[in-house]
Structures are given as structure tokens and as C-alpha cells.
Design a protein around this motif. Structure first.
Motif, PDB file in Angstrom:
ATOM      1  N   ALA A 186      33.792  20.755   6.194  1.00 48.73           N
ATOM      2  CA  ALA A 186      33.392  19.495   5.435  1.00 48.73           C
ATOM      3  C   ALA A 186      32.510  19.299   6.739  1.00 48.73           C
ATOM      4  CB  ALA A 186      34.824  18.637   6.345  1.00 48.73           C
ATOM      5  N   LEU A 187      32.303  18.162   5.942  1.00 43.97           N
ATOM      6  CA  LEU A 187      30.610  17.420   6.237  1.00 43.97           C
ATOM      7  C   LEU A 187      31.318  15.932   7.165  1.00 43.97           C
ATOM      8  CD1 LEU A 187      29.073  18.283   3.338  1.00 43.97           C
ATOM      9  CD2 LEU A 187      28.432  18.859   5.811  1.00 43.97           C
ATOM     10  N   PRO A 188      30.716  15.851   7.851  1.00 44.07           N
ATOM     11  CA  PRO A 188      31.202  14.488   9.051  1.00 44.07           C
ATOM     12  C   PRO A 188      30.444  12.958   8.348  1.00 44.07           C
ATOM     13  CG  PRO A 188      28.904  15.371   9.745  1.00 44.07           C
ATOM     14  CD  PRO A 188      29.611  16.447   9.302  1.00 44.07           C
ATOM     15  N   LYS A 189      31.608  12.046   8.933  1.00 40.30           N
ATOM     16  CA  LYS A 189      31.458  10.482   7.331  1.00 40.30           C
ATOM     17  C   LYS A 189      29.636  10.098   7.776  1.00 40.30           C
ATOM     18  CE  LYS A 189      36.068   9.798   7.134  1.00 40.30           C
ATOM     19  NZ  LYS A 189      36.984   8.256   7.224  1.00 40.30           N
ATOM     20  N   SER A 190      29.529  10.572   8.791  1.00 40.86           N
ATOM     21  CA  SER A 190      27.904  10.522   9.712  1.00 40.86           C
ATOM     22  C   SER A 190      27.337  10.819   8.303  1.00 40.86           C
ATOM     23  CB  SER A 190      27.866  10.338  10.938  1.00 40.86           C
ATOM     24  OG  SER A 190      27.826  11.506  11.157  1.00 40.86           O
ATOM     25  N   ILE A 191      27.277  11.436   7.995  1.00 38.04           N
ATOM     26  CA  ILE A 191      25.636  12.175   6.965  1.00 38.04           C
ATOM     27  C   ILE A 191      25.439  11.369   5.969  1.00 38.04           C
ATOM     28  CG2 ILE A 191      26.743  13.493   5.291  1.00 38.04           C
ATOM     29  CD1 ILE A 191      25.904  15.669   6.489  1.00 38.04           C
ATOM     30  N   THR A 192      26.552  10.050   6.167  1.00 41.30           N
ATOM     31  CA  THR A 192      25.725   9.071   4.882  1.00 41.30           C
ATOM     32  C   THR A 192      24.713   7.806   5.377  1.00 41.30           C
ATOM     33  OG1 THR A 192      27.935   7.749   4.392  1.00 41.30           O
ATOM     34  CG2 THR A 192      28.492   9.667   3.145  1.00 41.30           C
ATOM     35  N   LYS A 193      25.157   8.269   6.290  1.00 39.74           N
ATOM     36  CA  LYS A 193      23.874   7.685   7.091  1.00 39.74           C
ATOM     37  C   LYS A 193      22.461   7.639   7.083  1.00 39.74           C
ATOM     38  CE  LYS A 193      26.669   5.510  10.742  1.00 39.74           C
ATOM     39  NZ  LYS A 193      27.209   5.713  12.458  1.00 39.74           N
ATOM     40  N   LEU A 194      22.415   8.620   6.230  1.00 37.22           N
ATOM     41  CA  LEU A 194      21.397   9.308   6.315  1.00 37.22           C
ATOM     42  C   LEU A 194      20.087   8.650   5.194  1.00 37.22           C
ATOM     43  CD1 LEU A 194      21.931  13.627   7.589  1.00 37.22           C
ATOM     44  CD2 LEU A 194      21.193  11.306   8.792  1.00 37.22           C
ATOM     45  N   LYS A 195      20.282   8.057   5.023  1.00 36.96           N
ATOM     46  CA  LYS A 195      19.621   7.189   3.502  1.00 36.96           C
ATOM     47  C   LYS A 195      18.526   7.606   3.053  1.00 36.96           C
ATOM     48  CE  LYS A 195      22.738   3.712   4.477  1.00 36.96           C
ATOM     49  NZ  LYS A 195      23.132   1.579   4.866  1.00 36.96           N
TER      50      LYS A 195
END
Length: 469
Positions: free
Chosen positions: A331-340
Motif C-alpha cells: 500500500a501507499l500512504p495517504k500522505s503521498i498525495t501531498k506531493l503536489k
């Protein structure tokens, strides 16, 4: 006199004990082969790579044993069974003509090669008694090394640039040190950082890869212009890397070392943009590992034995390239979507079952590599990623065509190879723009596929889509 003889015999005995057991490969029984395979496994990752120091040691050993000029057409294939001290317990060798590994199917006469192997097996052990593979210490494993004495073609010497220096000898002999901007000391059998590097205050690139360096203490005040530092393929550990505070270093290559966490030294580099950590066992990563790495735009965890990516990765807000190829992520962490600012998202060769639901926050991503995972569907919001140009979803668990793919208007290349589509995905015909489409390895592509789906394939080709099936 008796004492002297006793000591001499003991020392001689110890030397003999230290020598490896040498066997000709074809004479190794199946039982012994299985035993050695169990006890000395082939290990993936950085310790499997053949260090230059190991290659050099074997070449010198064979030069001492053989008149190498008489055997230019032959190659010696060596399987090393290394213990945890880095010494050879067993050495199994095969000799072949040229670079072909003997497989029992060669028609040519192998008598010379077999005779040569037998001779070597009786002579080589004493020359390897002091051998230590320093990079593999701590791991009991096997390693392959081949030695060939073919005559290398003479190449025309390159025009030497005053700004480029290669090798220790040249570094020591260079007179106008102020002109030097690139120093190449890769594969120089170094075990420590040579002080000669400080002769070149205008140095911009320093290559120290494939040595046996165990610690680095780099005084950046003496190299104020250094922007590229390659320390890959050494024996560096987390706390053995010291780099002085600087605002010049932009790329730090630490691949193929013995690192388990992002070293503190990386945080000393205030302008660091590229950090490569692949082929290390990055098992010590925590959320705190990603602190004070905001300048980094490109981070590489290729084959880093990751089972989880800490949510702290989200702190790297300037990241543009994330490479976690060949790991064990589920799985990938949700925080990865902060890498805008992310543009390249490479998560292939893992065990990932789903992409982040809010992947649409990664609006700048134009290249998505997610092949060889366990994806069976795509998140709905992926349709909002309007910048996507390349999408590789090959070798996943897709059984139905992801309808979200139809929404993309700027797609250039789409790879759906090796999935489980039972029939031709007719929704492919709705994709408005596409240059290349990969469909190989899907169940619907049987022997009669070209005739059965000729109309659909023809429609794709009429849209100038290059189809691979």
C-alpha cells in the motif's frame, strides 16, 4: 628447535585451513550442490553486486597461476561461497571457450577447457587464502565472478581535457589543479577518502563509486563548488557518512551501500535536489527520516527492500520524481498525495493493490509507472489527472477495462499488457488521443485474435495508434 618446528607447523596448518575448498563444477554432486545452495543463497540487492576489488583479486590470482597469454580464448567462471567473514569456503569453477557457459550441449571439443579447469583447481587455493570480500561481510552468500584474458581492442585515446582528471596517479601529477572540475576515482581500490581531492578547490564532480570505502568525512569548505558526489557501490553505513554543511551539492548518489536509513549527511546539503538510495536495505526508514529534506526533487528507493513507505514522505513538498521500483510495498500512504509537485510517479514491481483514492491531488504527474502490481481497479478521481501522458498498468490483475482511462485527452502511451481481459476492451475505441497502445499477454489475444478483432484493431490504426499485441 622443536618449538620453532611446532610453531611453523601450526602456522602452516592454519594457512591451509584458511584456504577455500576448490571444486570443478561438473564434478560437484547434486547433493553437495543443493547443500551449498541452501547454505550460501544468492542474495538480491547491493551485496550481490560484484565489487571491483573482488574482480581485481581474481584476475591477479589467475595471472599468478596461469600463463594467461596462452589462454586468451578461455573464460573461467567462478562461483564463490562466501561466509559471514567475507572469506571463501567453497570455490566452484568452470572453464569455457569464449563467454559461453558450459551446458552439456556444446558440440565443440571441451577437453582443453576441462584439463585447464582441473589444473586450476589444484593451484588456485593458496592465492585466495587472504581473500576477503569486504562488501559482503555479515552475509553468508554466493557470488559469481568470471575472468577472461582475451585481447582487448586498442581504442583511440580521448582528447584530454584540462578540466577532467581520472585516477589517483593523474590526480597527484596534475600541475594546474585550479582548472580541474571533474575527478574520477571510481574503481581505484580505495578504502579511505584520498586527501588528494582537496588539491582541486574548483571541483564540481567527484566520482568515488565501486571502491571499498567504509567511511567518509568530507570537508565541503575546501570544495565549495562541488555539486555532484557519487559514492555508490562502497561499504558506507548510516553513521559513517559525514558531509560538511554546504549550499553547493545538488546530487548525492549513495546507491549500493549498507545504508538502512537516510543519512544525516543529506540534511547538511541545503541545495540538494537529487538523492539516490537504491540497492540499499532501507529497513530503518521512519517518519522522521524525511525531515529537513525539502529541497530534494528526485528521490530513488529502487530495490531498497521496503515493505512500507512512511507517511513522512509527505514532508518532501518539492519532490518531482519518486522511484520505489522493485520493493515489497502493499500500500501507499495517504500522505503521498501531498506531493503536489510530483511529475514522475514510479511504483512498479511491488504488491500494491490500489492507488491512493485522492491521487487526483497529484495534478502535475504526467508519467505513471505502476506495472507489475496487484491492481484490479483504478480510483475514480484519477480522471482529474489531466497532465497524464504515459500510463503503464501492465501485468496487474485487471479483468475489466478501467473506464476512467477514456477520460484522458493528452495520453500518449498506454500499457495494459499482461492483464486478464477475456475479450477485446471495446472502450479503448473511445480514447480520443493516443500514440502507442500495448496489449500483449492478455487472454483475448489468442491465435485467432487478429482475425477475430480485425475491425477493432483497424479502427485503432485508423486513429494513428501504434498497437502492440
Amino acid at each position: 628447535m622443536k618449538i620453532f618446528l611446532t610453531v611453523f607447523l601450526v602456522v602452516t596448518g592454519l594457512n591451509l585451513l584458511a584456504q577455500p575448498v576448490v571444486l570443478v563444477q561438473k564434478d560437484v554432486s547434486k547433493e553437495l550442490a543443493r547443500k551449498l545452495e541452501r547454505e550460501y543463497p544468492t542474495i538480491e540487492g547491493q551485496v550481490r553486486e560484484k565489487p571491483h576489488s573482488v574482480q581485481t583479486k581474481f584476475e591477479k590470482a589467475y595471472e599468478q597461476v596461469l600463463q594467461t597469454d596462452k589462454f586468451k580464448d578461455y573464460t573461467i567462471w567462478n562461483t564463490l561461497c562466501l561466509n559471514a567473514e567475507g572469506k571463501i569456503d567453497y570455490l566452484m569453477l568452470t572453464v569455457t571457450r569464449g563467454f559461453r557457459v558450459a551446458d552439456g550441449k556444446q558440440k565443440e571439443d571441451t577437453s582443453v577447457a576441462d584439463s585447464l579447469a582441473a589444473i586450476i583447481s589444484t593451484r588456485i587455493a593458496p592465492h585466495l587464502a587472504d581473500f576477503v570480500s569486504r562488501r559482503t561481510v555479515g552475509s553468508q552468500m554466493s557470488m559469481e565472478v568470471y575472468v577472461s584474458f582475451y585481447t582487448r581492442a586498442i581504442t583511440k585515446p580521448h582528447t584530454k581535457k584540462d578540466s577532467v582528471v581520472n585516477g589517483l596517479a593523474e590526480a597527484l601529477a596534475t600541475k594546474d589543479s585550479l582548472k580541474v572540475k571533474t575527478l574520477g576515482l571510481a574503481q581505484n581500490l580505495l578504502t579511505t577518502l584520498p586527501q588528494v581531492i582537496y588539491r582541486f578547490p574548483n571541483l564540481e564532480e567527484l566520482f568515488l563509486s565501486d571502491n571499498d570505502i567504509e567511511s567518509i568525512d568530507l570537508d565541503m569548505a575546501r570544495l565549495p563548488k562541488l555539486r555532484y558526489l557519487d559514492l555508490s557501490k562502497n561499504i558506507l553505513r548510516d553513521n559513517s557518512i559525514r558531509i560538511g554543511k554546504n549550499k553547493s551539492l545538488q546530487l548525492l548518489n549513495l546507491q549500493s551501500n549498507l545504508i538502512t536509513n537516510i543519512p544525516r549527511a543529506a540534511r547538511s546539503c541545503k541545495k540538494l535536489e537529487t538523492l539516490w538510495l537504491g540497492n540499499n536495505r532501507m529497513t530503518g526508514l521512519t517518519n522522521a527520516s524525511f525531515r529537513k529534506l525539502k529541497p530534494v526533487k528526485d528521490i530513488n528507493f529502487y530495490k531498497a527492500e521496503l515493505t512500507a513507505l512512511p507517511k513522512g514522505i509527505g514532508k518532501m513538498r518539492r519532490l518531482e520524481v519518486l522511484d520505489v521500483y522493485y520493493n515489497k510495498l502493499e500500500a501507499l500512504p495517504k500522505s503521498i498525495t501531498k506531493l503536489k509537485r510530483l511529475t514522475h510517479f514510479a511504483v512498479s514491481h511491488n504488491n500494491i493493490t490500489e492507488l491512493p483514492k485522492r491521487i487526483d491531488k497529484l495534478k502535475r504527474v504526467h508519467t505513471l509507472y505502476a506495472h507489475h502490481n496487484h491492481l484490479s481497479k483504478l480510483p475514480d478521481r484519477i480522471t482529474r489527472m489531466k497532465e497524464l501522458r504515459i500510463v503503464d498498468l501492465g501485468y496487474n490483475w485487471l479483468t475489466t477495462f478501467p473506464s476512467q482511462l477514456v477520460a484522458f485527452t493528452n495520453l500518449q502511451e498506454l500499457d495494459l499488457s499482461g492483464n486478464n481481459f477475456p475479450d477485446f476492451p471495446v472502450q479503448l475505441l473511445q480514447i480520443r488521443k493516443l500514440d502507442k497502445l500495448h496489449l500483449r499477454g492478455n487472454p483475448f489475444l489468442g491465435q485467432d485474435a487478429e482475425r477475430k478483432y480485425s475491425e477493432q484493431l483497424s479502427q485503432l490504426k485508423q486513429k494513428n495508434i501504434e498497437v502492440f499485441y
